[in-house]
Motif scaffolding. Structure first.
Motif, PDB file in Angstrom:
ATOM      1  N   ILE A 121       0.762  -1.446  -0.147  1.00 61.25           N
ATOM      2  CA  ILE A 121      -0.115  -0.496  -0.096  1.00 61.25           C
ATOM      3  C   ILE A 121       0.805   1.320   0.398  1.00 61.25           C
ATOM      4  O   ILE A 121       2.169   1.262   0.744  1.00 61.25           O
ATOM      5  N   CYS A 122       0.757   1.809  -0.695  1.00 60.73           N
ATOM      6  CA  CYS A 122       1.095   3.480  -0.616  1.00 60.73           C
ATOM      7  C   CYS A 122       0.727   4.152   1.191  1.00 60.73           C
ATOM      8  O   CYS A 122      -0.405   4.329   1.136  1.00 60.73           O
ATOM      9  N   ALA A 123       1.468   4.082   1.843  1.00 60.69           N
ATOM     10  CA  ALA A 123       1.970   4.517   2.731  1.00 60.69           C
ATOM     11  C   ALA A 123       1.838   5.805   3.887  1.00 60.69           C
ATOM     12  O   ALA A 123       1.850   5.735   4.608  1.00 60.69           O
ATOM     13  N   ALA A 134      -7.296  -0.842   5.441  1.00 58.77           N
ATOM     14  CA  ALA A 134      -7.011  -1.921   3.855  1.00 58.77           C
ATOM     15  C   ALA A 134      -6.668  -3.114   3.957  1.00 58.77           C
ATOM     16  O   ALA A 134      -6.976  -3.516   2.989  1.00 58.77           O
ATOM     17  N   VAL A 135      -5.212  -3.571   4.782  1.00 64.27           N
ATOM     18  CA  VAL A 135      -5.235  -5.353   4.321  1.00 64.27           C
ATOM     19  C   VAL A 135      -6.249  -5.580   4.999  1.00 64.27           C
ATOM     20  O   VAL A 135      -6.196  -6.290   4.643  1.00 64.27           O
ATOM     21  N   ARG A 136      -7.273  -5.492   6.081  1.00 65.30           N
ATOM     22  CA  ARG A 136      -8.824  -6.007   6.288  1.00 65.30           C
ATOM     23  C   ARG A 136      -9.415  -6.442   5.060  1.00 65.30           C
ATOM     24  O   ARG A 136     -10.191  -6.911   5.076  1.00 65.30           O
ATOM     25  N   ASP A 137      -9.534  -4.941   4.709  1.00 66.78           N
ATOM     26  CA  ASP A 137     -10.519  -4.505   3.796  1.00 66.78           C
ATOM     27  C   ASP A 137     -10.396  -5.844   2.054  1.00 66.78           C
ATOM     28  O   ASP A 137     -10.618  -6.741   1.572  1.00 66.78           O
ATOM     29  N   ARG A 138      -8.757  -5.419   2.170  1.00 63.20           N
ATOM     30  CA  ARG A 138      -8.444  -6.172   0.876  1.00 63.20           C
ATOM     31  C   ARG A 138      -8.214  -7.714   1.198  1.00 63.20           C
ATOM     32  O   ARG A 138      -8.112  -8.326  -0.031  1.00 63.20           O
ATOM     33  N   ILE A 139      -8.241  -8.340   2.499  1.00 64.95           N
ATOM     34  CA  ILE A 139      -7.234  -9.584   2.246  1.00 64.95           C
ATOM     35  C   ILE A 139      -8.183 -10.195   1.427  1.00 64.95           C
ATOM     36  O   ILE A 139      -8.519 -11.904   1.006  1.00 64.95           O
ATOM     37  N   GLY A 140      -9.582 -10.041   1.901  1.00 64.97           N
ATOM     38  CA  GLY A 140     -10.569 -10.745   1.000  1.00 64.97           C
ATOM     39  C   GLY A 140     -11.072 -10.421  -0.888  1.00 64.97           C
ATOM     40  O   GLY A 140     -12.069 -11.284  -1.501  1.00 64.97           O
ATOM     41  N   ASN A 141     -10.289  -9.812  -1.482  1.00 67.21           N
ATOM     42  CA  ASN A 141     -10.406  -9.513  -2.905  1.00 67.21           C
ATOM     43  C   ASN A 141      -9.165 -10.708  -3.049  1.00 67.21           C
ATOM     44  O   ASN A 141      -8.820 -11.936  -2.549  1.00 67.21           O
ATOM     45  N   SER A 142     -10.097 -11.042  -4.411  1.00 65.90           N
ATOM     46  CA  SER A 142      -9.097 -12.583  -5.380  1.00 65.90           C
ATOM     47  C   SER A 142      -8.560 -11.933  -6.315  1.00 65.90           C
ATOM     48  O   SER A 142      -7.547 -10.733  -5.730  1.00 65.90           O
ATOM     49  N   ILE A 149      -4.754  -3.570  -7.797  1.00 63.33           N
ATOM     50  CA  ILE A 149      -5.424  -2.845  -6.436  1.00 63.33           C
ATOM     51  C   ILE A 149      -3.330  -2.470  -6.257  1.00 63.33           C
ATOM     52  O   ILE A 149      -2.626  -1.378  -6.297  1.00 63.33           O
ATOM     53  N   VAL A 150      -2.582  -3.546  -6.801  1.00 61.28           N
ATOM     54  CA  VAL A 150      -1.008  -3.832  -6.805  1.00 61.28           C
ATOM     55  C   VAL A 150      -0.425  -2.584  -7.133  1.00 61.28           C
ATOM     56  O   VAL A 150       0.498  -1.665  -7.259  1.00 61.28           O
ATOM     57  N   ARG A 151      -0.945  -2.962  -8.484  1.00 61.50           N
ATOM     58  CA  ARG A 151      -0.251  -2.502  -9.353  1.00 61.50           C
ATOM     59  C   ARG A 151      -0.442  -0.434  -9.363  1.00 61.50           C
ATOM     60  O   ARG A 151       0.278   0.440  -9.612  1.00 61.50           O
ATOM     61  N   ARG A 156       1.511   4.627  -7.118  1.00 65.31           N
ATOM     62  CA  ARG A 156       1.599   5.793  -6.039  1.00 65.31           C
ATOM     63  C   ARG A 156       3.040   6.318  -5.261  1.00 65.31           C
ATOM     64  O   ARG A 156       2.992   7.288  -5.521  1.00 65.31           O
ATOM     65  N   ILE A 157       3.580   5.107  -5.322  1.00 63.29           N
ATOM     66  CA  ILE A 157       4.705   4.891  -4.333  1.00 63.29           C
ATOM     67  C   ILE A 157       5.745   5.480  -5.741  1.00 63.29           C
ATOM     68  O   ILE A 157       6.648   6.180  -4.567  1.00 63.29           O
ATOM     69  N   ASN A 158       5.629   4.921  -6.818  1.00 67.22           N
ATOM     70  CA  ASN A 158       6.869   5.491  -7.865  1.00 67.22           C
ATOM     71  C   ASN A 158       6.265   7.099  -7.895  1.00 67.22           C
ATOM     72  O   ASN A 158       7.634   7.760  -8.326  1.00 67.22           O
ATOM     73  N   GLN A 159       4.905   7.233  -7.837  1.00 66.69           N
ATOM     74  CA  GLN A 159       4.823   8.254  -8.215  1.00 66.69           C
ATOM     75  C   GLN A 159       5.823   9.477  -7.436  1.00 66.69           C
ATOM     76  O   GLN A 159       6.896  10.388  -7.748  1.00 66.69           O
ATOM     77  N   ILE A 160       5.588   9.458  -6.369  1.00 69.41           N
ATOM     78  CA  ILE A 160       6.374   9.662  -4.886  1.00 69.41           C
ATOM     79  C   ILE A 160       7.370   9.806  -5.041  1.00 69.41           C
ATOM     80  O   ILE A 160       8.476  11.190  -4.734  1.00 69.41           O
ATOM     81  N   ARG A 161       8.462   8.473  -5.310  1.00 72.33           N
ATOM     82  CA  ARG A 161       9.641   8.519  -5.685  1.00 72.33           C
ATOM     83  C   ARG A 161      10.685   9.130  -6.194  1.00 72.33           C
ATOM     84  O   ARG A 161      11.409   9.908  -6.788  1.00 72.33           O
ATOM     85  N   LEU A 162       9.511   8.850  -6.977  1.00 70.73           N
ATOM     86  CA  LEU A 162      10.145   9.548  -8.499  1.00 70.73           C
ATOM     87  C   LEU A 162      10.187  11.401  -8.531  1.00 70.73           C
ATOM     88  O   LEU A 162      11.146  12.276  -8.651  1.00 70.73           O
ATOM     89  N   THR A 163       9.251  12.703  -7.936  1.00 71.76           N
ATOM     90  CA  THR A 163       9.582  12.725  -7.859  1.00 71.76           C
ATOM     91  C   THR A 163      10.204  13.596  -6.437  1.00 71.76           C
ATOM     92  O   THR A 163      10.748  13.911  -7.051  1.00 71.76           O
ATOM     93  N   ARG A 164      10.373  12.836  -5.324  1.00 76.60           N
ATOM     94  CA  ARG A 164      11.884  13.004  -4.976  1.00 76.60           C
ATOM     95  C   ARG A 164      12.761  12.807  -5.412  1.00 76.60           C
ATOM     96  O   ARG A 164      14.451  13.861  -5.316  1.00 76.60           O
ATOM     97  N   LEU A 165      13.118  11.982  -6.393  1.00 77.57           N
ATOM     98  CA  LEU A 165      13.899  11.795  -7.356  1.00 77.57           C
ATOM     99  C   LEU A 165      14.821  13.823  -7.962  1.00 77.57           C
ATOM    100  O   LEU A 165      15.803  14.176  -8.310  1.00 77.57           O
TER     101      LEU A 165
END
Length: 174
Positions: A121-123, A134-142, A149-151, A156-165
């Protein structure tokens, strides 16, 4: 929009040797396919162009590429020792109760048993309680739902890290 001529971090990234740019991109995302796609399009005129390339590359990752990317992320509540990036991103878990830490460990293990990879998750900006919910909600997903969702979360994580870069540090020199 900021051009690379007025954005020192983007200019450094564009001008850096391929090995340094590759290492910097690997710190953003552990998927070698993702990093290769971004390297192939250098130089970037603007940070927005780099971000768009990152989003496009994320959309093209295979299941194996996503697994490789996820392997670069520690479980929520257990940032990598000595890794200021994961500690900063997971700061919402700092100072939470021991009960919540124990619950997150249990949920992380159940999630990993179900899906075969860490809960991702983008923490950034989320509290420990929000991540737990969020983990409680998502554990029932297929598996298919969870993969998409992971994609999205990786994007989101990559966007934050690229911005920092490109805005803060550019490519670090050894």
């Amino acid at each position: 929009m900021t051009s690379s001529t007025t954005n020192p971090g983007l200019a450094r990234f564009n001008a850096s040797p391929e090995s340094e740019a590759k290492a910097a991109l690997h710190e953003v995302c552990a998927s070698s396919a993702w990093g290769s796609k971004l390297l192939a399009h250098r130089p970037y005129d603007t940070a927005d162009d780099l971000f768009a390339a990152g989003d496009a590359a994320m959309g093209e990752l295979t299941t194996a590429d996503l697994r490789e990317a996820m392997a670069g992320h520690p479980p929520i509540g257990r940032p990598k020792p000595g890794d200021p990036t994961s500690s900063h991103e997971q700061s919402g878990m700092a100072g939470v109760s021991e009960d919540l830490k124990a619950e997150m460990l249990e949920l992380n293990l159940a999630y990993q048993d179900r899906f075969g990879h860490v809960f991702l998750i983008c923490a950034t900006g989320r509290t420990g309680e929000q991540m737990r919910d969020a983990v409680r909600d998502r554990i029932g997903n297929s598996p298919e739902q969870e993969r998409e969702i992971v994609r999205t979360e990786l994007g989101r994580i990559n966007q934050i890290r690229l911005t920092r870069l490109v805005e803060e540090e550019g490519v670090r020199r050894p």
